[in-house]
Design an enzyme around this catalytic site. Structure first.
Site, short mmCIF file in Angstrom:
data_model
loop_
_atom_site.label_atom_id
_atom_site.label_comp_id
_atom_site.label_asym_id
_atom_site.label_seq_id
_atom_site.Cartn_x
_atom_site.Cartn_y
_atom_site.Cartn_z
N SER A 1 4.68 2.47 -0.13
CA SER A 1 4.47 1.80 -1.34
C SER A 1 4.98 3.00 -2.41
O SER A 1 4.60 2.72 -3.80
CB SER A 1 3.14 1.57 -1.68
OG SER A 1 2.29 2.36 -1.59
N LYS B 1 -6.31 1.49 -5.93
CA LYS B 1 -4.85 2.10 -6.55
C LYS B 1 -5.19 2.12 -8.25
O LYS B 1 -5.09 3.25 -8.86
CB LYS B 1 -3.88 1.94 -6.27
CG LYS B 1 -3.26 2.33 -4.81
CD LYS B 1 -2.28 1.52 -4.48
CE LYS B 1 -1.65 1.91 -2.90
NZ LYS B 1 -0.35 1.30 -2.32
#
Length: 831
Positions: free
Chosen positions: A696, A739
């Site tokens: 990611s 996140k």
């Protein structure tokens, strides 16, 4: 060295020799013996003897419990021995093989790291030959008598003793092999004359014969007592028959048997189970009550009578009340609470239908087995307790961590000594009902060994189609587990065997965000710690700012266990101040935390100070929360792509894919291909001690590379997450909530994320979503349009200056972004 040569048979013994003390034994001349030494004083003496003349003194301690003996703790007569072989074992002990040379008398002991002794050999005084011959013959005959009387010696030892022709050796070997007292054996060693030695051993054999005679008498009495008990048993059996006839066929059982029979009748057991239990009870009634088998059956029947075969607690299936209890006991965990309430609602409706006769009552309890998965400390175990409380059921916790034996689940068969049922049956007896809430804690940590696989034993327990007929090895009869509500917990669901996982429904517990931790601390942790540390609410005040700093700077975890420990530390230190009279009321602010907890252990990352060429901001996820990650790129003369910062293979592949994408679109981005081919492109991921892995970070890596090669700075207030492909597609990722929370904590205002992850934004609290700008992207062009200063248009018109040399471009150095203070024990980052 002075040598005593008063007898022609006396060997040469040095005047001063090392001493090896022994406990509980005596060695005689001519014997070959193994000596095991583990004490430092003995090992040092053996080393000294080996280095000198290989002669050592073996002497017994007066008190065998003394670990570090001195000369006063040892006898004055010992045996000088020649060291034949020494072997040092891996555990530090030493094994020595010696042959005994002669009796010696110690004149003086001296001690350094070990004992040494000045010795003088004791000469052998034979005595009159006729008397010696008579004593020797009497000793041999007496020894034969003792052996025939049943004294247990090995055939080899008996043969070795009988083969001795020398009277002195005969006396020594008999004294050594028979279990006389240490003092008696030492007296034989100290006797200088042969006749005296033979007389002492004869006296000891006479005493041994008397002891053996008493033992035989005791054996006869015991046998007689056993025979009497057997006779009484037969008489009691006859009395039972007589009583049965006198009372018209009623069984004249003992009170204990009658009591057990009454308890078993009250259990309401089913036919087959009742038949088996009655068979065991009838066996007990026919046995002698003091026999070992009777004790085993009595214990078994006691277990049977204490189990809740037909005892149930009434379910309180009220969804609204259950919701109130769950909200009262736990803050947050909304998805988990919703799934639990759905589970209870289904049971409530089934129960209503069963009461109307529309479905079978047995179907009420059927349903999936729930397994709570998530990091430690997020409330998996405690929410199971709340479910039991909401249902009004008993709660049983079975810890399965480290269980490696199938019998932990199924129990031991009664043929084994100390056999007992498995943990499930034990838990049901403790609960006292057959429908408790049973928590199978740490089901992912089950092990397997040669004793079986406990996870396989759980397959039957957790299968609703089978567990109504669960048979514990100890009980030997089926027990119905279908009404038990099983809940399992696990930290790592991937470690649960697939067959077991197939029987369970996973409910995932995510880590708490900081706002949730703050509320949990205020509502639950702080009041509990104040109570445990003897404080009242009016004696201490911890501000919200202090709790927020404690959460972010002193703990790094998914749950709240360490947070509670730190609050407890503050409470204890405040309690000490109050008890010492330093204050009457204490207010703890964020600035005063250092006073109670010391320097901050963790420093969250903060955003870069300014837009920088080659510096992009990514985001990563760990089980203890999310954070941001800086990615730096530098272009210098050379060739190839260099990646540093302890990254995994997947992240390396993301960097290669990003570079390939850049080469493909180099002309569009006004990047010189020759510059790419003839430069060393160094991509660094700071915090090199922390492992990083995951796809990611692809968007952030591509942004950093394009910024460095084009000379256009990347925006410092933008963080991004998403996987890229060679064609520039932006693919979805996991852990978006954690996140984003980490980026928000670092001061980031703009988040670039894959468009496919837009539904995940619903998991983020509304007040956080409203304070940040989210930019969904489907391809890398949309990412660059936000992440690069001036957007995609700046790249396509070539507004930057290609970078060379260090971090900055040709236009001059660019300031490095602030670097995070890394902490020992940080969890591996998953980008």
């Amino acid at each position: 060295m002075p040598i005593d040569k008063s007898s022609p048979e006396v060997p040469n013994i040095p005047f001063n020799i090392p001493v090896c003390p022994v406990r509980g034994s005596v060695i005689y001349p001519t014997m070959v013996q193994h000596i095991d030494a583990s004490r430092a004083i003995s090992i040092a003496a053996i080393d000294a003897a080996t280095a000198e003349d290989k002669v050592i003194l073996i002497v017994s301690q007066r008190d065998k419990d003394v670990d570090e003996p001195t000369g006063e703790d040892l006898y004055d007569v010992g045996t000088a021995c020649s060291v034949l072989r020494v072997r040092k074992n891996p555990d530090g002990t030493v094994q020595m093989l010696v042959t005994a040379l002669a009796r010696v008398r110690v004149a003086r002991y001296t001690q350094t790291d070990y004992l040494r002794a000045d010795v003088q050999v004791m000469p052998v005084k034979a005595g009159k030959s006729v008397e010696l011959q008579a004593l020797s013959r009497e000793l041999s005959e007496k020894f034969e008598s003792v052996i025939q009387g049943g004294k247990g010696l090995t055939p080899d030892a008996v043969q070795a003793i009988q083969a001795k022709e020398d009277p002195g050796e005969l006396a020594d070997f008999i004294a050594f092999h028979l279990d006389f007292r240490l003092e008696d054996k030492q007296a034989v060693l100290e006797e200088a004359t042969l006749t005296g030695r033979l007389k002492k051993v004869l006296t000891l054999l006479d005493a041994e014969q008397e002891v053996m005679a008493v033992q035989q008498k005791i054996r006869a009495q015991v046998k007689e007592e056993i025979d009497r008990n057997q006779r009484e048993y037969y008489l009691r059996e006859q009395m039972k028959v007589i009583q049965k006839e006198l009372h018209g066929g009623e069984d004249g059982e003992t009170d204990e048997t009658e009591e057990l029979r009454a308890k078993i009748e009250a259990l309401g057991l089913s036919g087959d189970v009742k038949k088996e239990i009655d068979r065991e009870l009838n066996r007990l009634s026919r046995m002698h009550p003091d026999s070992a088998e009777a004790s085993v059956i009595r214990t078994y029947l006691t277990w049977v009578t204490e189990l809740p075969w037909n005892v149930r607690s009434d379910d309180q299936l009220d969804v609204n009340e259950a919701a109130r209890i769950l909200d009262e006991d736990h803050y947050g965990l909304e998805k988990v609470k919703d799934r639990v309430l759905e589970y209870l609602a289904v049971r409530q409706l089934r129960k209503a239908r069963a009461e109307r006769g529309e479905i079978d009552a047995a179907d009420v309890n059927k349903g999936p087995i729930l397994v709570f998965t998530g990091p430690p400390g997020v409330g998996k175990t405690s929410i199971a307790q709340s479910i039991a409380k909401a249902l009004g059921r008993k709660y049983v916790r079975i810890a399965l961590g480290g269980a490696r034996d199938e019998s932990d689940i199924r129990g031991h068969r009664r043929t084994y000594i100390g056999a007992m049922p498995g943990r499930l049956i034990q838990g049901l007896r403790t609960a006292g009902t057959k429908n408790p809430v049973v928590l199978l804690d740490e089901v992912d940590k089950l092990g397997s060994s040669h004793q079986g696989d406990p996870s396989s034993a759980l397959l039957e327990v957790l299968d609703p189609a089978q567990n109504f007929n669960f048979t514990d090895h100890y009980l030997g009869v089926p027990f119905d587990l279908s009404e038990v509500m099983f809940i399992a917990t696990a930290n790592y669901p991937e470690q649960i065997p697939p067959a077991l996982m197939d029987r369970m429904e996973v409910i995932d517990f995510s880590s708490y965000i900081e706002q949730e931790k703050l509320e949990i601390a205020k509502r639950y942790l702080l009041p509990r710690q104040l109570n445990q540390n003897g404080l009242k609410g009016n004696q201490i005040q911890i501000t919200d700012a202090a709790l927020e700093r404690l959460i972010s700077n002193y703990t790094r975890e998914a749950g709240v266990r360490n947070l509670e420990r730190e609050i407890g530390t503050v409470a204890r230190k405040v309690a000490r101040r109050l008890a010492g009279g330093d204050a009457k009321r204490v207010k703890v602010t964020d600035k005063e935390l250092d006073r109670y907890l010391g320097q901050s252990r963790y420093t969250p990352e903060t955003e870069a100070r300014e837009d920088t060429v080659g510096l992009a901001t990514g985001m990563f996820y760990t089980p203890v929360g999310g954070d941001i990650l800086f990615i730096e790129t530098s272009v210098s003369p050379g060739k190839g792509l260099l990646l540093t910062g302890q990254i995994g293979d997947v992240m390396k592949e993301s960097a290669r894919a990003a570079l390939t994408y850049i080469k493909t679109n180099a002309e569009r981005f006004h990047i010189d291909k020759d510059k790419i081919d003839n430069s060393e492109i160094h991509v660094h991921f700071p915090a090199g001690a922390i492992p990083k892995e995951g796809p990611s970070a692809g968007g952030a890596i591509a942004t950093s590379l394009i910024s460095a090669l084009s000379g256009i700075p990347a925006r410092h207030d933008v963080a991004m997450t998403g996987e890229i492909t060679l064609t520039g597609r932006y693919l979805p990722i996991g852990g978006l909530k954690e996140k984003v929370l980490g980026a928000r904590r670092a001061g980031i205002k703009h988040i670039i994320m894959p468009k496919s992850n837009e539904p995940d934004l619903r998991d983020i609290p509304l007040h956080l979503r409203s304070s940040m700008a989210f930019h969904p992207a489907e391809n890398l062009d949309q990412v660059l349009d936000v992440s690069i200063v001036g957007g995609l248009a700046a790249l396509e018109r070539g507004a930057g200056t290609p970078a060379s040399g260090g971090e900055g471009g040709e236009g001059g150095p660019v300031k490095r972004a602030p670097r995070r203070k890394r902490n020992v024990g940080d969890a591996p980052a998953s980008a």
